[in-house]
Motif scaffolding. Sequence first.
Motif, PDB file in Angstrom:
ATOM      1  N   VAL A 152       0.835  -1.214   0.000  1.00 27.31           N
ATOM      2  CA  VAL A 152       0.000   0.000   0.000  1.00 27.31           C
ATOM      3  C   VAL A 152       0.866   1.261   0.000  1.00 27.31           C
ATOM      4  CG1 VAL A 152      -2.183  -0.858   0.953  1.00 27.31           C
ATOM      5  CG2 VAL A 152      -0.339  -0.235   2.493  1.00 27.31           C
ATOM      6  N   ASP A 153       2.097   1.143   0.503  1.00 25.62           N
ATOM      7  CA  ASP A 153       2.990   2.315   0.500  1.00 25.62           C
ATOM      8  C   ASP A 153       3.258   2.840  -0.911  1.00 25.62           C
ATOM      9  OD1 ASP A 153       3.123   2.183   3.213  1.00 25.62           O
ATOM     10  OD2 ASP A 153       5.086   1.178   3.284  1.00 25.62           O
ATOM     11  N   ASP A 154       3.179   1.943  -1.892  1.00 30.39           N
ATOM     12  CA  ASP A 154       3.403   2.362  -3.286  1.00 30.39           C
ATOM     13  C   ASP A 154       2.312   3.306  -3.795  1.00 30.39           C
ATOM     14  OD1 ASP A 154       5.645   0.780  -3.276  1.00 30.39           O
ATOM     15  OD2 ASP A 154       4.726  -0.876  -4.386  1.00 30.39           O
ATOM     16  N   LEU A 155       1.185   3.362  -3.075  1.00 24.37           N
ATOM     17  CA  LEU A 155       0.083   4.249  -3.502  1.00 24.37           C
ATOM     18  C   LEU A 155       0.260   5.662  -2.950  1.00 24.37           C
ATOM     19  CD1 LEU A 155      -2.860   1.726  -2.910  1.00 24.37           C
ATOM     20  CD2 LEU A 155      -1.870   2.396  -5.114  1.00 24.37           C
ATOM     21  N   ASN A 156       1.195   5.770  -2.027  1.00 22.97           N
ATOM     22  CA  ASN A 156       1.449   7.047  -1.359  1.00 22.97           C
ATOM     23  C   ASN A 156       1.779   8.147  -2.375  1.00 22.97           C
ATOM     24  OD1 ASN A 156       1.684   8.596   0.938  1.00 22.97           O
ATOM     25  ND2 ASN A 156       3.892   8.235   1.116  1.00 22.97           N
ATOM     26  N   GLY A 157       1.078   9.264  -2.274  1.00 16.64           N
ATOM     27  CA  GLY A 157       1.386  10.421  -3.112  1.00 16.64           C
ATOM     28  C   GLY A 157       0.751  10.423  -4.498  1.00 16.64           C
ATOM     29  N   LEU A 158       0.056   9.327  -4.868  1.00 13.09           N
ATOM     30  CA  LEU A 158      -0.547   9.292  -6.209  1.00 13.09           C
ATOM     31  C   LEU A 158      -1.828  10.127  -6.258  1.00 13.09           C
ATOM     32  CD1 LEU A 158      -0.269   5.491  -7.183  1.00 13.09           C
ATOM     33  CD2 LEU A 158       1.217   7.387  -7.862  1.00 13.09           C
ATOM     34  N   ARG A 159      -2.056  10.793  -7.398  1.00  8.80           N
ATOM     35  CA  ARG A 159      -3.348  11.457  -7.625  1.00  8.80           C
ATOM     36  C   ARG A 159      -4.340  10.361  -8.022  1.00  8.80           C
ATOM     37  NH1 ARG A 159       0.408  14.641  -9.797  1.00  8.80           N
ATOM     38  NH2 ARG A 159       0.039  13.874 -11.919  1.00  8.80           N
ATOM     39  N   PHE A 160      -5.357  10.177  -7.184  1.00  4.44           N
ATOM     40  CA  PHE A 160      -6.180   8.974  -7.243  1.00  4.44           C
ATOM     41  C   PHE A 160      -7.616   9.320  -7.603  1.00  4.44           C
ATOM     42  CE2 PHE A 160      -7.647   4.842  -5.933  1.00  4.44           C
ATOM     43  CZ  PHE A 160      -6.518   4.044  -5.971  1.00  4.44           C
ATOM     44  N   ARG A 161      -8.127   8.712  -8.653  1.00  2.00           N
ATOM     45  CA  ARG A 161      -9.501   8.982  -9.047  1.00  2.00           C
ATOM     46  C   ARG A 161     -10.473   8.344  -8.043  1.00  2.00           C
ATOM     47  NH1 ARG A 161     -14.019   5.567 -11.498  1.00  2.00           N
ATOM     48  NH2 ARG A 161     -15.582   7.200 -11.690  1.00  2.00           N
ATOM     49  N   ALA A 162     -11.503   9.094  -7.622  1.00  2.00           N
ATOM     50  CA  ALA A 162     -12.511   8.572  -6.692  1.00  2.00           C
ATOM     51  C   ALA A 162     -13.899   8.771  -7.283  1.00  2.00           C
ATOM     52  CB  ALA A 162     -12.405   9.266  -5.342  1.00  2.00           C
ATOM     53  N   TYR A 163     -14.847   7.889  -6.878  1.00  2.71           N
ATOM     54  CA  TYR A 163     -16.233   8.030  -7.364  1.00  2.71           C
ATOM     55  C   TYR A 163     -17.249   8.135  -6.240  1.00  2.71           C
ATOM     56  CZ  TYR A 163     -15.930   2.858  -6.975  1.00  2.71           C
ATOM     57  OH  TYR A 163     -15.714   1.570  -6.544  1.00  2.71           O
ATOM     58  N   ASN A 164     -16.790   8.048  -4.996  1.00  5.23           N
ATOM     59  CA  ASN A 164     -17.717   8.228  -3.867  1.00  5.23           C
ATOM     60  C   ASN A 164     -16.904   8.567  -2.614  1.00  5.23           C
ATOM     61  OD1 ASN A 164     -16.608   5.834  -2.993  1.00  5.23           O
ATOM     62  ND2 ASN A 164     -18.479   4.651  -3.059  1.00  5.23           N
ATOM     63  N   ALA A 165     -17.597   8.767  -1.505  1.00  4.12           N
ATOM     64  CA  ALA A 165     -16.920   9.187  -0.273  1.00  4.12           C
ATOM     65  C   ALA A 165     -16.007   8.092   0.269  1.00  4.12           C
ATOM     66  CB  ALA A 165     -17.952   9.586   0.778  1.00  4.12           C
ATOM     67  N   ALA A 166     -16.432   6.820   0.113  1.00  7.30           N
ATOM     68  CA  ALA A 166     -15.625   5.718   0.648  1.00  7.30           C
ATOM     69  C   ALA A 166     -14.277   5.635  -0.071  1.00  7.30           C
ATOM     70  CB  ALA A 166     -16.387   4.394   0.516  1.00  7.30           C
ATOM     71  N   LEU A 167     -14.307   5.794  -1.374  1.00  2.00           N
ATOM     72  CA  LEU A 167     -13.061   5.727  -2.145  1.00  2.00           C
ATOM     73  C   LEU A 167     -12.162   6.937  -1.847  1.00  2.00           C
ATOM     74  CD1 LEU A 167     -11.481   4.008  -4.062  1.00  2.00           C
ATOM     75  CD2 LEU A 167     -12.985   4.705  -5.911  1.00  2.00           C
ATOM     76  N   GLU A 168     -12.805   8.047  -1.566  1.00  2.66           N
ATOM     77  CA  GLU A 168     -12.047   9.239  -1.181  1.00  2.66           C
ATOM     78  C   GLU A 168     -11.339   8.993   0.159  1.00  2.66           C
ATOM     79  OE1 GLU A 168     -14.290  12.718  -2.329  1.00  2.66           O
ATOM     80  OE2 GLU A 168     -13.454  13.780  -0.602  1.00  2.66           O
ATOM     81  N   GLU A 169     -12.068   8.377   1.089  1.00  4.64           N
ATOM     82  CA  GLU A 169     -11.488   8.042   2.393  1.00  4.64           C
ATOM     83  C   GLU A 169     -10.347   7.037   2.217  1.00  4.64           C
ATOM     84  OE1 GLU A 169     -14.352   6.202   4.969  1.00  4.64           O
ATOM     85  OE2 GLU A 169     -12.958   6.094   6.680  1.00  4.64           O
ATOM     86  N   PHE A 170     -10.588   6.040   1.374  1.00  5.78           N
ATOM     87  CA  PHE A 170      -9.564   5.025   1.099  1.00  5.78           C
ATOM     88  C   PHE A 170      -8.289   5.683   0.577  1.00  5.78           C
ATOM     89  CE2 PHE A 170      -7.317   2.494  -2.010  1.00  5.78           C
ATOM     90  CZ  PHE A 170      -7.129   1.283  -1.363  1.00  5.78           C
ATOM     91  N   ALA A 171      -8.448   6.531  -0.426  1.00 10.45           N
ATOM     92  CA  ALA A 171      -7.279   7.180  -1.036  1.00 10.45           C
ATOM     93  C   ALA A 171      -6.516   8.000   0.003  1.00 10.45           C
ATOM     94  CB  ALA A 171      -7.728   8.062  -2.203  1.00 10.45           C
TER      95      ALA A 171
END
Length: 319
Positions: A152-171
């Motif tokens: 999961v550390d590899d996701l650090n700092g990426l601009r991440f597309r979200a489609y709802n509040a849960a995915l926003e929280e995840f990112a």
Amino acid sequence: MKHFILGAAALVCATAAHAQSWDMPTPYGDSTFHTQNIAQFADDVRAATDGALDITLHSAGSLFPHAEIKGAVRNRSVPLGEFFLSRLSNEDLAFGVDSQPFVATSYEDAARLWAAQEPVITELLAEQGLIPLFSVPWPAQGLYTNGEIATVDDLNGLRFRAYNAALEEFATLVGAAPVQIEASNIPQAFATGQVEAMITSPSTGVNSTAWDFVTHYTAINAWVPKNIVVINQRMFDGLDADTQAAVLAAAEAAETRGWEMSAAEAESMTAALAENGITVYEPSATLIEGLQGIGETMLGTWDAAASDSARAVLNAYNN
Ligand code: PCA
């Protein structure tokens, strides 16, 4: 004779007035299986009512933007419409259970979750004068990136597309920067560098030609979120009994057909990603463990804020 002609004209008018044209908005594009399923639903209703109820589908947010579709059905701007169910989690977390990571990850789980969720959200929607007609899941959600993601550390700092509040929280929890983007705007968002990674289904990956902007895909299968089609109660009540029965029968068929289409696409669209040059790899145990940890944190937050309705859904699903 004159009387006869007038009578005949009146009859034609009565029939014409009786036939109804309904507009139906959906956020998703024409190549999306949900949209194709709804087009079939509209055809079925038209056929079963001999054209008396004619539903015109408006895809890709062309009639109302995604965020406005539920309100448009509620205030009868349109009689019915489709949207992503968990987008309503800001109203009640009962709507969002299907988008919590690692709660329901297979079609079997998703079907049990929908059985637990349906009666609860039917009640919540009734308070707004809305009736659910049918709900269909997307294939399980996978991870699209440039290069392989080992932890999961590899996701650090990426601009991440979200489609709802849960995915926003995840990112946010993985240290990425969430950006809300509608499915039909994904290609443009990647092309302009607004985002550089996403979690979505193989269907949406293919529909947005993900091979143009990412190199790797892994089926983390973290959740199986659903779309829902709702109809305005007063518009439904205004239909005659035969037409109501035709709508309900077509809706039931659409739900069954939609779940089958979804399962078929989980395989065929993953294959299509690979055929188009995306490297499809198995998630490592470390990555899954990391993601499960994020899921646990999110469930804790969810639980602290959950209404009685939301808890009722999760309890029914777990027991
Ligand atoms: N596609 C939609 C919702 C979930 C999915 O698989 C999207 O990405 O917006």
